[in-house]
Design an enzyme around this catalytic site. Structure first.
Site, PDB file in Angstrom:
ATOM      1  N   HIS A 216       0.719  -1.238  -0.138  1.00  0.00           N
ATOM      2  CA  HIS A 216       0.148  -0.046  -0.089  1.00  0.00           C
ATOM      3  C   HIS A 216       0.760   1.286  -0.033  1.00  0.00           C
ATOM      4  CE1 HIS A 216       1.315  -0.319   4.097  1.00  0.00           C
ATOM      5  NE2 HIS A 216       0.937   0.881   4.470  1.00  0.00           N
ATOM      6  N   ASP A 218       0.840   5.256   1.762  1.00  0.00           N
ATOM      7  CA  ASP A 218       0.224   5.915   2.793  1.00  0.00           C
ATOM      8  C   ASP A 218      -0.574   7.080   2.428  1.00  0.00           C
ATOM      9  OD1 ASP A 218       0.972   3.968   4.574  1.00  0.00           O
ATOM     10  OD2 ASP A 218       2.841   4.881   5.416  1.00  0.00           O
ATOM     11  N   HIS A 273       4.757   0.131  -0.116  1.00  0.00           N
ATOM     12  CA  HIS A 273       5.650  -0.807   0.535  1.00  0.00           C
ATOM     13  C   HIS A 273       4.667  -1.856   1.225  1.00  0.00           C
ATOM     14  CE1 HIS A 273       3.701   2.862   2.743  1.00  0.00           C
ATOM     15  NE2 HIS A 273       3.801   2.115   3.876  1.00  0.00           N
ATOM     16  N   ARG A 283       8.118  -9.084  15.114  1.00  0.00           N
ATOM     17  CA  ARG A 283       8.620  -7.759  14.600  1.00  0.00           C
ATOM     18  C   ARG A 283       7.553  -6.600  15.122  1.00  0.00           C
ATOM     19  NH1 ARG A 283       7.693  -4.648   9.838  1.00  0.00           N
ATOM     20  NH2 ARG A 283       9.165  -3.288   9.848  1.00  0.00           N
TER      21      ARG A 283
HETATM   22  O1  LIG Z   1       5.396  -2.517   9.710  1.00  0.00           O
HETATM   23  C1  LIG Z   1       5.902  -1.917   8.747  1.00  0.00           C
HETATM   24  O2  LIG Z   1       7.330  -1.641   8.671  1.00  0.00           O
HETATM   25  C2  LIG Z   1       5.013  -0.941   7.702  1.00  0.00           C
HETATM   26  C3  LIG Z   1       3.879  -0.254   8.659  1.00  0.00           C
HETATM   27  C4  LIG Z   1       3.093   0.393   7.708  1.00  0.00           C
HETATM   28  O3  LIG Z   1       3.246   0.453   6.431  1.00  0.00           O
HETATM   29  C5  LIG Z   1       1.947   1.248   8.083  1.00  0.00           C
HETATM   30  O4  LIG Z   1       1.531   1.113   9.509  1.00  0.00           O
HETATM   31  O5  LIG Z   1       1.321   1.842   7.175  1.00  0.00           O
HETATM   32 FE   LIG Z   2       2.445   2.132   5.564  1.00  0.00          FE
END
Ligand SMILES: O=C(O)CCC(=O)C(=O)O
Ligand SMILES: [Fe+2]
Length: 357
Positions: A216, A218, A273, A283
């Site tokens: 996605h 942001d 990403h 993680r």
């Molecule tokens: O966990 C991650 O590294 C990405 C998180 C992410 O893309 C988000 O919260 O929008």
């Molecule tokens: Fe994100």
């Protein structure tokens, strides 16, 4: 159009699962199994006198960079990580007491983008907009205060950094204070109620078939992300495929969001990403989602447009854009686009291969 999951999220306790249930098995994950490209996301030192040049270059070519010497106290990052860990290691029944309501955005739950996919994601999240008090006291009826104080402190520090970064990024485009109409009395950019997204990705018994968080972009101006020392974040770079953002102790990941893409008239692209998972390690990531005041209309800055470079997007407020994104995901940016530029530039966010944006 959204694809409803075959079965609604069951809030399984991912931490205790020994096998990957079929409803979590992604059969066609692009680039899986893969260790990602050996390319490296740029690392920028905020104290470098040439930081503005490096930031501009990174936003143009990658839409993401890692930031060091950013001024956020390391203790604050460590404490946030510890609090996130504590939150997600609560029993599932306790976490569900703070579940996001069906029409709400704050609280505990699966990734909001889940409804666009036929399979579940191997992650859980906690979203904070405004005060975390209401949800925190359900998690820790007696011990919520420390958590709330920490969140307020983190938001304050992140806001300062986001503001500094925005001016650096805008400066790299030749934009000055007079060019922006949402500047406060002391030159700061006014912001809407910021959002914090805590993401947890438990160790996974079959990581090559699971997806932590699907691809996605942001819907922000920019996002500042703290990740623990377990890799999993991948960004897509034209010509290289998926590139892993290797954790660097104390560094923060900064990525360009869709609103900055619009503001810059497409000069800086919001980066696609995703998060993948692994077999042995848990993680955690904490995303600070930074945007403009909700009533401000965001459109390509007039300094960046002329007869040869017409505005590519119509104006939108952050809340309008979030509404479009919630309905159309990866098509949202195209839906606010006014025209296809004559040079044949293809909107970097028209990712036909992904279902979400
Ligand atoms: O966990 C991650 O590294 C990405 C998180 C992410 O893309 C988000 O919260 O929008
Ligand atoms: Fe994100």
């Amino acid at each position: 159009m959204s694809l409803k999951p075959l079965d609604s999220p069951k809030h399984l306790d991912l931490n205790s699962m020994k096998e990957l249930p079929d409803s979590y098995a992604w059969s066609t994950v692009d680039g899986f199994p893969s260790s990602g490209s050996s390319e490296q996301v740029p690392v920028i030192n905020l104290e470098d006198p040439n930081a503005i040049k490096h930031v501009g270059h990174a936003c143009k070519t990658w839409g993401v960079f890692q930031l060091i010497n950013h001024g956020i106290p390391i203790d604050l990052l460590v404490n946030m990580e510890a609090s996130g860990k504590k939150l997600f290691s609560l029993p599932i029944q306790q976490k569900l007491k703070a579940a996001r309501s069906p029409d709400g955005v704050s609280g505990y739950g699966v990734a909001p983008i889940s409804s666009f996919f036929p399979k579940h994601m191997w992650s859980e999240g906690f979203t904070i907009i405004g005060s975390p008090y209401e949800h925190a006291r359900k998690l820790w009826p007696r011990g919520y205060r420390n958590f709330c104080d920490l969140i307020e402190e983190y938001k304050k520090e992140m806001n300062k950094l986001a503001n500094r970064l925005m001016w650096l990024i805008l400066g790299s485009l030749g934009i000055t204070k007079g060019d922006i109409n949402w500047v406060g009395p002391s030159g700061e950019l006014k912001e809407a109620s910021p959002a914090l997204q805590l993401n947890s990705y438990p160790a996974c018994p079959d990581p090559d078939r699971a997806m932590g968080l699907a691809a996605h972009t942001d819907s922000t101006l920019l996002t500042i992300l703290h990740q623990n020392n377990t890799s999993g974040l991948q960004v897509q770079r034209e010509g290289f495929g998926w590139v892993t953002v290797k954790p660097i102790a104390g560094a923060l990941v900064v990525n360009v969001g869709d609103l900055l893409h619009i503001l810059s008239n497409g000069l800086y692209s919001s980066v696609l990403h995703r998060a993948i998972v692994n077999r042995t390690q848990h993680r955690l990531s904490i995303a600070y989602l930074y945007g403009p005041p909700s009533n401000v209309r965001i459109s390509p800055l007039s300094k960046l447009t002329d007869n040869v470079h017409p505005p590519l997007y119509r104006s939108v407020t952050w809340s309008e854009y979030l509404g479009t994104k919630a309905k159309h995901f990866n098509k949202a940016l195209s839906l606010v686009r006014l025209c296809v530029p004559m040079n044949g530039f293809v909107d970097a966010n028209d990712h036909n291969s992904v279902l979400v944006g």
